[in-house]
Design an enzyme around this catalytic site. Structure first.
Site, PDB file in Angstrom:
ATOM      1  N   ASP A  30       0.867  -1.181   0.000  1.00 32.34           N
ATOM      2  CA  ASP A  30       0.000   0.000   0.000  1.00 32.34           C
ATOM      3  C   ASP A  30       0.901   1.228   0.000  1.00 32.34           C
ATOM      4  OD1 ASP A  30      -3.225   0.297   1.163  1.00 32.34           O
ATOM      5  OD2 ASP A  30      -1.972   2.085   0.964  1.00 32.34           O
ATOM      6  N   LYS A  35      -0.778   2.993   7.401  1.00 33.59           N
ATOM      7  CA  LYS A  35      -1.538   1.737   7.358  1.00 33.59           C
ATOM      8  C   LYS A  35      -0.585   0.540   7.483  1.00 33.59           C
ATOM      9  CE  LYS A  35      -5.583   2.070   4.578  1.00 33.59           C
ATOM     10  NZ  LYS A  35      -6.103   2.037   3.224  1.00 33.59           N
ATOM     11  N   THR A 130     -14.648  -4.036  -6.539  1.00 31.85           N
ATOM     12  CA  THR A 130     -15.823  -3.947  -7.414  1.00 31.85           C
ATOM     13  C   THR A 130     -15.561  -2.877  -8.465  1.00 31.85           C
ATOM     14  OG1 THR A 130     -17.167  -4.590  -5.538  1.00 31.85           O
ATOM     15  CG2 THR A 130     -18.322  -3.592  -7.402  1.00 31.85           C
ATOM     16  N   LEU A 160     -17.305 -10.565   0.304  1.00 33.27           N
ATOM     17  CA  LEU A 160     -17.238 -10.565   1.771  1.00 33.27           C
ATOM     18  C   LEU A 160     -18.292  -9.646   2.373  1.00 33.27           C
ATOM     19  CD1 LEU A 160     -13.382 -10.051   2.263  1.00 33.27           C
ATOM     20  CD2 LEU A 160     -14.639 -12.215   2.123  1.00 33.27           C
ATOM     21  N   LYS A 215     -21.203  -9.010  -9.852  1.00 29.25           N
ATOM     22  CA  LYS A 215     -21.072  -8.357  -8.557  1.00 29.25           C
ATOM     23  C   LYS A 215     -22.124  -7.261  -8.387  1.00 29.25           C
ATOM     24  CE  LYS A 215     -19.670  -7.013  -4.681  1.00 29.25           C
ATOM     25  NZ  LYS A 215     -18.434  -6.780  -4.045  1.00 29.25           N
ATOM     26  N   GLY A 267     -26.884   0.183   5.029  1.00 32.37           N
ATOM     27  CA  GLY A 267     -25.745   1.099   5.124  1.00 32.37           C
ATOM     28  C   GLY A 267     -24.524   0.370   4.621  1.00 32.37           C
ATOM     29  N   CYS A 270     -21.000  -0.515   0.403  1.00 33.96           N
ATOM     30  CA  CYS A 270     -21.157  -1.150  -0.918  1.00 33.96           C
ATOM     31  C   CYS A 270     -22.480  -0.914  -1.631  1.00 33.96           C
ATOM     32  CB  CYS A 270     -20.941  -2.650  -0.771  1.00 33.96           C
ATOM     33  SG  CYS A 270     -19.310  -3.017  -0.150  1.00 33.96           S
ATOM     34  N   LYS A 273     -23.172   2.610  -3.177  1.00 37.35           N
ATOM     35  CA  LYS A 273     -22.129   2.886  -4.177  1.00 37.35           C
ATOM     36  C   LYS A 273     -22.355   2.027  -5.430  1.00 37.35           C
ATOM     37  CE  LYS A 273     -17.904   1.076  -3.304  1.00 37.35           C
ATOM     38  NZ  LYS A 273     -17.303   0.321  -4.393  1.00 37.35           N
ATOM     39  N   ARG A 341     -19.640   3.605   7.853  1.00 39.07           N
ATOM     40  CA  ARG A 341     -19.921   4.243   6.561  1.00 39.07           C
ATOM     41  C   ARG A 341     -21.395   4.079   6.196  1.00 39.07           C
ATOM     42  NH1 ARG A 341     -15.220   1.749   3.010  1.00 39.07           N
ATOM     43  NH2 ARG A 341     -15.478   0.085   4.542  1.00 39.07           N
TER      44      ARG A 341
HETATM   45  C1  UGA Z   1     -22.516  -6.645   1.133  1.00 43.87           C
HETATM   46  C2  UGA Z   1     -22.822  -8.020   0.546  1.00 43.87           C
HETATM   47  O1  UGA Z   1     -23.652  -8.779   1.434  1.00 43.87           O
HETATM   48  C3  UGA Z   1     -21.531  -8.792   0.275  1.00 43.87           C
HETATM   49  O2  UGA Z   1     -21.847 -10.030  -0.378  1.00 43.87           O
HETATM   50  C4  UGA Z   1     -20.632  -7.954  -0.623  1.00 43.87           C
HETATM   51  O3  UGA Z   1     -19.406  -8.618  -0.886  1.00 43.87           O
HETATM   52  C5  UGA Z   1     -20.356  -6.620   0.042  1.00 43.87           C
HETATM   53  O4  UGA Z   1     -21.610  -5.940   0.282  1.00 43.87           O
HETATM   54  C6  UGA Z   1     -19.481  -5.782  -0.852  1.00 43.87           C
HETATM   55  O5  UGA Z   1     -19.905  -5.470  -1.989  1.00 43.87           O
HETATM   56  O6  UGA Z   1     -18.350  -5.511  -0.491  1.00 43.87           O
HETATM   57  P1  UGA Z   1     -22.036  -5.730   3.615  1.00 43.87           P
HETATM   58  O7  UGA Z   1     -22.319  -4.380   3.055  1.00 43.87           O
HETATM   59  O8  UGA Z   1     -20.823  -5.923   4.461  1.00 43.87           O
HETATM   60  O9  UGA Z   1     -21.908  -6.825   2.420  1.00 43.87           O
HETATM   61  O10 UGA Z   1     -23.240  -6.165   4.548  1.00 43.87           O
HETATM   62  P2  UGA Z   1     -24.684  -6.877   4.409  1.00 43.87           P
HETATM   63  O11 UGA Z   1     -24.776  -7.914   5.440  1.00 43.87           O
HETATM   64  O12 UGA Z   1     -24.986  -7.262   3.002  1.00 43.87           O
HETATM   65  O13 UGA Z   1     -25.638  -5.684   4.876  1.00 43.87           O
HETATM   66  C7  UGA Z   1     -25.790  -4.479   4.136  1.00 43.87           C
HETATM   67  C8  UGA Z   1     -26.832  -3.596   4.814  1.00 43.87           C
HETATM   68  O14 UGA Z   1     -28.138  -4.134   4.642  1.00 43.87           O
HETATM   69  C9  UGA Z   1     -26.609  -3.439   6.324  1.00 43.87           C
HETATM   70  O15 UGA Z   1     -26.856  -2.103   6.699  1.00 43.87           O
HETATM   71  C10 UGA Z   1     -27.649  -4.373   6.912  1.00 43.87           C
HETATM   72  O16 UGA Z   1     -28.042  -4.002   8.212  1.00 43.87           O
HETATM   73  C11 UGA Z   1     -28.776  -4.207   5.903  1.00 43.87           C
HETATM   74  N1  UGA Z   1     -29.720  -5.359   5.914  1.00 43.87           N
HETATM   75  C12 UGA Z   1     -29.292  -6.587   5.551  1.00 43.87           C
HETATM   76  C13 UGA Z   1     -31.026  -5.164   6.320  1.00 43.87           C
HETATM   77  O17 UGA Z   1     -31.435  -4.028   6.662  1.00 43.87           O
HETATM   78  N2  UGA Z   1     -31.888  -6.222   6.326  1.00 43.87           N
HETATM   79  C14 UGA Z   1     -31.493  -7.460   5.959  1.00 43.87           C
HETATM   80  O18 UGA Z   1     -32.343  -8.387   6.004  1.00 43.87           O
HETATM   81  C15 UGA Z   1     -30.170  -7.649   5.565  1.00 43.87           C
END
Ligand code: UGA
Length: 456
Positions: A30, A35, A130, A160, A215, A267, A270, A273, A341
């Site tokens: 990096d 970091k 992504t 992830l 993705k 939130g 990902c 965005k 975030r």
């Molecule tokens: C998400 C995807 O799940 C991953 O597969 C992907 O790799 C990642 O984005 C990425 O593109 O890097 P993440 O943002 O870490 O992962 O978390 P999630 O578990 O998907 O939750 C996203 C948001 O949706 C959170 O704020 C969560 O609280 C909300 N959520 C999720 C709900 O409000 N209800 C649900 O039933 C599920």
């Protein structure tokens, strides 16, 4: 295999550590010296300076580092030159129009290209960040202007979810690989072989464009499910219906049933965005408004949902929150992470302060990150206190808002809450409490997204 990861962010650290755990020799590089020294200090046991909170990660990092399989450096030239496979794990933030900003990806490709100008050894470059559709082809052109030897560029988008990233990396549900090169296909098959039992179907091979689009499709499907869930949960509440009961029934249909937990919208770094970037890709490829408008609505409805507690607060306290002390449990965008975030807390707390409340907030891991983020916003924080302990936050409170689903908030000690709080009122944005218990065993008023109100 000798691997390098360009970018010591969340994705680079987690996948780098996991690949080292599987026996590969991994260098994460990096340009950010702070970091890299924080990661080195952590692995050498000098400081507890790991920038991300992720279950299971510290042990894997320490172990792989001790075994000499994992290194962190700012010397990109050496890392690239030593590696056979280089994963790009740099950030792709949104630009002003909502497109994915690929400047870091491009810069990484130029750096790799410059090393390959002097070194004819074959290399495979793999995009894990992504990236917009067409990026693998474009990187091939960039690197091709320098490279004197053979190389391939493949797409292997990361999958992830924060909070369970180590598990997702170690036991992937699927690996997506986009490549047209037989050599790249063989290398990635070997690299991922230890992640699957022999004979198990693991890698989905496809073209680089399909992999890049996969993705965006995954995250857009998931984001739209969250938006639909919240729309129905809000409607259920207006009718006095109960989303949890509905959820159990729709969950029985395996075609639905996922991402159906209501809350204050999605939130994290990902979904917003990626949906925005997809919307721009639709426009760039000539789609008409009717085709992409749904993507804009996903983002707008989700933003509105972050303020969904406001009508309930007004119902209980009136238009102004002057003189009210409100406790907030949860600042992270979801449980098991210190990431804030796009977290609902960054909307809820400014709303509360603006309506005149005194706010006492708690989070098990994300308080520092929250203060940094809210400090950069135009918010008067004179009436905000961050508490180290969850019950301390409820001291003298006229209400408790639960906005992140940390397990520690799930079964509070109601006797302690009764003693500490001035008024017994709970607003549950994550459907965390046991509704029947709230009704039968407590004397608290209870307002939850997707549930009929319990008013005392
Ligand atoms: C998400 C995807 O799940 C991953 O597969 C992907 O790799 C990642 O984005 C990425 O593109 O890097 P993440 O943002 O870490 O992962 O978390 P999630 O578990 O998907 O939750 C996203 C948001 O949706 C959170 O704020 C969560 O609280 C909300 N959520 C999720 C709900 O409000 N209800 C649900 O039933 C599920």
């Amino acid at each position: 295999m000798k691997l390098a990861f360009a970018g010591a962010g969340f994705v680079g650290i987690v996948y780098g550590a996991m690949m080292a755990k599987k026996g590969n020799s991994v260098t994460i590089y990096d340009i950010d010296e702070n970091k890299i020294s924080a990661l080195n200090d952590f692995c050498e046991g000098k400081k507890n300076s790991l920038p991300i909170h992720e279950e299971g990660l510290p042990t894997i990092l320490e172990q792989a580092y001790k075994e000499g399989l994992l290194r962190f450096t700012t010397d990109s030239k050496q890392a690239i030159s030593d590696a056979e496979v280089i994963f790009l794990t740099v950030g792709t933030p949104s630009d002003a129009q909502g497109r994915a900003d690929v400047r870091y990806v491009n810069a990484a490709a130029h750096t790799i290209g410059k090393v390959m100008k002097e070194d004819a050894k074959y290399k495979l470059i793999v995009t894990k960040s992504t990236v917009p559709v067409g990026t693998a082809k474009r990187l091939e052109e960039i690197i091709g202007t320098y490279a004197v030897g053979k190389f391939d560029v493949a797409s292997n988008p990361e999958t992830l979810a924060e909070g369970k990233a180590v598990k997702d990396a170690e036991e992937p549900q699927r690996i997506i690989v986009g490549t047209e090169s037989e050599r790249a296909r063989r290398i990635l098959s070997d690299l991922y072989a230890p992640f699957f039992f022999p004979g198990e179907k693991g890698i989905c091979f496809m073209s680089p464009e399909s992999a890049e689009l996969t993705k965006y499709a995954c995250n857009t499907y998931l984001a739209s499910q969250v938006v639909l869930t919240n729309m129905f949960a809000n409607l259920a509440k207006r009718y006095g219906a109960n989303w949890r009961e509905i959820l159990e029934a729709i969950g029985a249909d395996p075609r639905i049933g996922k991402f159906v937990h209501p809350g204050l919208g999605f939130g994290g770094s990902c979904f917003k965005k990626d949906v925005s970037a997809l919307c721009q890709m639709m426009k760039d490829t000539g789609a008409v408004r009717e085709d992409y408008e749904v993507l804009e609505r996903i983002i707008a409805q989700n933003e509105a949902q972050k303020h969904a507690l406001n009508p309930l607060l007004k119902q209980v306290y009136g238009e102004s929150l002057d003189g009210q002390t409100l406790a907030v449990w949860g600042l992270a965008f979801k449980k098991d992470t210190n990431d804030v975030r796009d977290a609902a807390s960054l909307r809820v707390i400014p709303d509360l302060l603006q309506m005149g409340a005194h706010v006492r907030a708690h989070d098990p891991k994300a308080a520092k990150e929250f203060l940094k983020e809210i400090g950069a916003m135009d918010v008067d924080m004179a009436n905000l206190e961050i508490c180290k302990e969850k019950y301390a936050a409820t001291e003298g409170a006229d209400g408790l808002l639960i906005i992140t689903e940390w397990i520690t908030y799930r079964q509070p000690d109601f006797a302690e809450l009764r003693e500490k709080m001035r008024r017994r009122i709970i607003f549950d944005a994550k459907d965390l409490m046991n509704y029947q218990k709230m009704q039968e065993e407590t004397d608290f008023s209870y307002y939850a997204i997707g549930r009929p109100d319990i008013v005392r």
